[in-house]
Design a protein around this motif. Structure first.
Motif, PDB file in Angstrom:
ATOM      1  N   ALA A 152     -54.678  47.704   3.279  1.00 37.83           N
ATOM      2  CA  ALA A 152     -55.662  46.710   2.834  1.00 37.83           C
ATOM      3  C   ALA A 152     -55.618  46.552   1.320  1.00 37.83           C
ATOM      4  O   ALA A 152     -55.736  45.426   0.800  1.00 37.83           O
ATOM      5  CB  ALA A 152     -57.057  47.113   3.280  1.00 37.83           C
ATOM      6  N   ALA A 188     -54.903  57.821   9.697  1.00 35.42           N
ATOM      7  CA  ALA A 188     -54.975  56.404  10.098  1.00 35.42           C
ATOM      8  C   ALA A 188     -55.894  55.632   9.163  1.00 35.42           C
ATOM      9  O   ALA A 188     -55.572  54.501   8.748  1.00 35.42           O
ATOM     10  CB  ALA A 188     -55.458  56.289  11.534  1.00 35.42           C
ATOM     11  N   ASP A 189     -57.027  56.220   8.808  1.00 36.48           N
ATOM     12  CA  ASP A 189     -57.949  55.557   7.871  1.00 36.48           C
ATOM     13  C   ASP A 189     -57.298  55.381   6.507  1.00 36.48           C
ATOM     14  O   ASP A 189     -57.420  54.314   5.874  1.00 36.48           O
ATOM     15  CB  ASP A 189     -59.247  56.364   7.732  1.00 36.48           C
ATOM     16  CG  ASP A 189     -60.106  56.324   8.987  1.00 36.48           C
ATOM     17  OD1 ASP A 189     -59.865  55.447   9.855  1.00 36.48           O
ATOM     18  OD2 ASP A 189     -61.008  57.192   9.102  1.00 36.48           O
ATOM     19  N   THR A 211     -54.110  55.174   5.833  1.00 35.80           N
ATOM     20  CA  THR A 211     -53.065  54.154   5.960  1.00 35.80           C
ATOM     21  C   THR A 211     -53.672  52.759   5.993  1.00 35.80           C
ATOM     22  O   THR A 211     -53.189  51.834   5.322  1.00 35.80           O
ATOM     23  CB  THR A 211     -52.231  54.401   7.240  1.00 35.80           C
ATOM     24  OG1 THR A 211     -51.691  55.711   7.184  1.00 35.80           O
ATOM     25  CG2 THR A 211     -51.119  53.391   7.379  1.00 35.80           C
ATOM     26  N   THR A 212     -54.747  52.606   6.750  1.00 31.86           N
ATOM     27  CA  THR A 212     -55.425  51.306   6.824  1.00 31.86           C
ATOM     28  C   THR A 212     -55.936  50.887   5.456  1.00 31.86           C
ATOM     29  O   THR A 212     -55.786  49.714   5.049  1.00 31.86           O
ATOM     30  CB  THR A 212     -56.596  51.379   7.834  1.00 31.86           C
ATOM     31  OG1 THR A 212     -56.068  51.763   9.099  1.00 31.86           O
ATOM     32  CG2 THR A 212     -57.305  50.049   7.960  1.00 31.86           C
ATOM     33  N   ARG A 213     -56.527  51.836   4.717  1.00 33.05           N
ATOM     34  CA  ARG A 213     -57.022  51.505   3.358  1.00 33.05           C
ATOM     35  C   ARG A 213     -55.867  51.117   2.443  1.00 33.05           C
ATOM     36  O   ARG A 213     -55.967  50.174   1.655  1.00 33.05           O
ATOM     37  CB  ARG A 213     -57.777  52.703   2.769  1.00 33.05           C
ATOM     38  CG  ARG A 213     -59.207  52.810   3.225  1.00 33.05           C
ATOM     39  CD  ARG A 213     -60.003  53.802   2.386  1.00 33.05           C
ATOM     40  NE  ARG A 213     -59.379  55.113   2.240  1.00 33.05           N
ATOM     41  CZ  ARG A 213     -59.511  56.131   3.100  1.00 33.05           C
ATOM     42  NH1 ARG A 213     -60.270  55.983   4.184  1.00 33.05           N
ATOM     43  NH2 ARG A 213     -58.918  57.271   2.890  1.00 33.05           N
ATOM     44  N   SER A 262     -47.047  47.460   1.211  1.00 30.34           N
ATOM     45  CA  SER A 262     -47.027  47.931   2.594  1.00 30.34           C
ATOM     46  C   SER A 262     -45.976  47.201   3.405  1.00 30.34           C
ATOM     47  O   SER A 262     -45.246  47.811   4.195  1.00 30.34           O
ATOM     48  CB  SER A 262     -48.406  47.735   3.244  1.00 30.34           C
ATOM     49  OG  SER A 262     -49.380  48.477   2.564  1.00 30.34           O
TER      50      SER A 262
END
Length: 131
Positions: A100, A92-93, A95-97, A106
């Motif tokens: 961003a 999850a981290d 993917t979030t990075r 994305s």
């Protein structure tokens, strides 16, 4: 010469003594058999007590081992769950990075995945309806 009645009395007396001896012998045999049977039963009872005394600790040991295995299984399942949660957080981290750092890519990837899923759903609905 002896009187025939006297001989009969002697014979009857001898037969009576023999009969008494046989009865005494039979009573002794019955008593001995009874004593041996009681002794055998006592020994068997002692063996059963010994076996029961040996089995109880064995059952306790087996129950203890079963509890230990259950505890170990729960610990392993808990550790596996924690590892899976850590992996999910890492993904999850990441993917979030990525989202961003690469917002346009994305969005395009999400749109492509959404379109592919929509096509698969539409295709399966068509096949199910018989078209």
């Amino acid at each position: 010469m002896k009187n025939p009645l006297s001989r009969t009395d002697e014979t009857l007396s001898g037969a009576g003594r023999l009969s008494d001896q046989l009865m005494n012998g039979a009573e002794k045999a019955v008593d001995n058999t009874r004593a041996m049977a009681n002794d055998t039963l006592d020994r068997a009872e002692d063996k059963v007590r010994n076996l029961r005394g040996n089995i109880d600790p064995l059952v306790d040991k087996l129950a203890s081992q079963a509890q230990k295995l259950a505890r170990q299984s729960l610990d392993m399942a808990s550790e596996a769950s924690e590892r899976a949660q850590r992996s999910m957080h890492r993904y999850a981290d990441a993917t979030t990075r990525y989202v961003a750092n690469e917002p346009v890519k994305s969005v395009l990837i999400a749109a492509a995945v959404g379109a592919a899923v929509a096509l698969m759903v539409a295709s399966s609905l068509r096949h199910r309806d018989g078209h």
